[in-house]
Scaffold this motif. Structure first.
Motif, mmCIF file in Angstrom:
data_model
loop_
_atom_site.group_PDB
_atom_site.id
_atom_site.type_symbol
_atom_site.label_atom_id
_atom_site.label_comp_id
_atom_site.label_asym_id
_atom_site.label_seq_id
_atom_site.Cartn_x
_atom_site.Cartn_y
_atom_site.Cartn_z
ATOM 1 N N ILE A 158 -4.730 -5.007 20.574
ATOM 2 C CA ILE A 158 -3.873 -5.307 19.438
ATOM 3 C C ILE A 158 -3.079 -6.570 19.732
ATOM 4 N N THR A 159 -3.011 -7.447 18.723
ATOM 5 C CA THR A 159 -2.244 -8.683 18.843
ATOM 6 C C THR A 159 -1.182 -8.695 17.756
ATOM 7 N N PRO A 160 0.037 -8.276 18.071
ATOM 8 C CA PRO A 160 1.108 -8.333 17.086
ATOM 9 C C PRO A 160 1.387 -9.786 16.700
ATOM 10 N N GLU A 161 1.746 -10.003 15.442
ATOM 11 C CA GLU A 161 2.081 -11.350 14.979
ATOM 12 C C GLU A 161 3.210 -11.925 15.842
ATOM 13 N N GLY A 162 2.956 -13.121 16.426
ATOM 14 C CA GLY A 162 3.974 -13.760 17.247
ATOM 15 C C GLY A 162 4.061 -13.207 18.652
ATOM 16 N N PHE A 163 3.056 -12.436 19.087
ATOM 17 C CA PHE A 163 3.068 -11.834 20.414
ATOM 18 C C PHE A 163 1.691 -12.011 21.032
ATOM 19 N N ARG A 164 1.575 -11.710 22.295
ATOM 20 C CA ARG A 164 0.311 -11.846 23.009
ATOM 21 C C ARG A 164 -0.590 -10.623 22.794
ATOM 22 N N PRO A 165 -1.879 -10.733 23.037
ATOM 23 C CA PRO A 165 -2.771 -9.574 22.933
ATOM 24 C C PRO A 165 -2.417 -8.508 23.965
ATOM 25 N N ILE A 166 -2.551 -7.243 23.567
ATOM 26 C CA ILE A 166 -2.229 -6.119 24.449
ATOM 27 C C ILE A 166 -3.417 -5.153 24.440
ATOM 28 N N GLY A 167 -3.962 -4.868 25.606
ATOM 29 C CA GLY A 167 -5.000 -3.850 25.699
ATOM 30 C C GLY A 167 -4.395 -2.464 25.524
ATOM 31 N N ALA A 168 -5.118 -1.579 24.840
ATOM 32 C CA ALA A 168 -4.582 -0.247 24.546
ATOM 33 C C ALA A 168 -5.717 0.757 24.401
ATOM 34 N N VAL A 169 -5.317 2.028 24.266
ATOM 35 C CA VAL A 169 -6.256 3.126 24.043
ATOM 36 C C VAL A 169 -5.799 3.878 22.803
ATOM 37 N N ALA A 170 -6.730 4.179 21.893
ATOM 38 C CA ALA A 170 -6.407 4.947 20.686
ATOM 39 C C ALA A 170 -6.224 6.418 21.053
ATOM 40 N N ARG A 171 -5.114 7.032 20.641
ATOM 41 C CA ARG A 171 -4.851 8.430 20.979
ATOM 42 C C ARG A 171 -5.034 9.361 19.789
ATOM 43 N N TRP A 172 -4.742 8.887 18.565
ATOM 44 C CA TRP A 172 -4.920 9.729 17.386
ATOM 45 C C TRP A 172 -5.053 8.848 16.158
ATOM 46 N N GLN A 173 -5.666 9.399 15.112
ATOM 47 C CA GLN A 173 -5.764 8.713 13.826
ATOM 48 C C GLN A 173 -5.800 9.740 12.717
ATOM 49 N N GLU A 174 -4.966 9.543 11.715
ATOM 50 C CA GLU A 174 -4.918 10.400 10.524
ATOM 51 C C GLU A 174 -4.922 9.492 9.309
#
Length: 208
Positions: A168-184
């Motif tokens: 995920i790359t928030p606007e005005g921030f650097r890219p961040i690696g992450a793991v998806a935990r849930w989705q609804e």
């Protein structure tokens, strides 16, 4: 745990306004840790569970009756007493307006420690910021709805794989690696692969 629902974690905002009443929700909530506070009402000390807190006030689950306009003292940390008044009451929730704004950065820099010595989850901060999320290298638009040093809640039309890698790359921030935990539906929770430095996170929030 609150009667009839799962517990949600305390969220933070830099707004100078006190939080409004909670939305009526039918979706199941994810279990988190609520910050415990104290109300001093007419000389009585009452525990409360703080749902949302801003520089201007807070929303809490209370266990004794309070009235709109009633003067209270709020204790968020030991020996810290904040004069306030009850702004609204709905069911077992009450909105509190501080007499003067509090320092949210100081609260975020000193997360509460539980009685068993464990530290509570990283404080969650409410935001509304654009972002790009990449799933298997394919970019999609997203909006960040809240964020902590260790993760975020987002809205996106992309389908995430639970426990799958994303960037995920928030606007005005650097890219961040992450793991998806849930989705609804279009809402999802992700956990960062690194803990973001608090001063870096706050600087990004204030840059909006």
């Amino acid at each position: 745990m609150l009667a009839g629902e799962q517990v949600v974690e305390t969220s933070y905002s830099f707004s100078t306004q006190a939080p409004g009443p909670p939305e009526r929700r039918t979706q199941e909530r994810h279990v988190k840790i609520l910050r415990v506070g104290v109300f001093v009402v007419e000389g009585r000390r009452e525990l409360c569970l703080i749902r949302n807190i801003s520089a201007g006030g807070l929303m809490a689950h209370v266990y004794s009756p309070v009235k709109v306009g009633q003067q209270v003292i709020v204790e968020l940390k030991t020996h810290e007493r904040i004069p306030a008044r009850i702004a609204w009451v709905r069911d077992s929730n009450a909105g509190v307006a501080f007499d003067a704004p509090v320092d949210i950065e100081a609260l975020l820099a000193n997360p509460v420690t539980l009685d068993n010595g464990w530290r509570a989850r990283s404080p969650r901060i409410e935001v509304d910021r654009a972002a790009t999320i990449r799933v298997d290298g394919v970019p999609s638009l997203a909006r960040i709805r809240d964020i902590s040093q260790s993760g975020a809640k987002i809205e996106t039309a992309a389908t995430l794989v639970i426990d799958g890698d994303v960037v995920i790359t928030p606007e005005g921030f650097r890219p961040i690696g992450a793991v998806a935990r849930w989705q609804e539906g279009d809402r999802a929770g992700i956990v960062f692969n690194e803990v973001i430095r608090l001063n870096e996170l706050i600087a990004w929030i204030k840059s909006a």
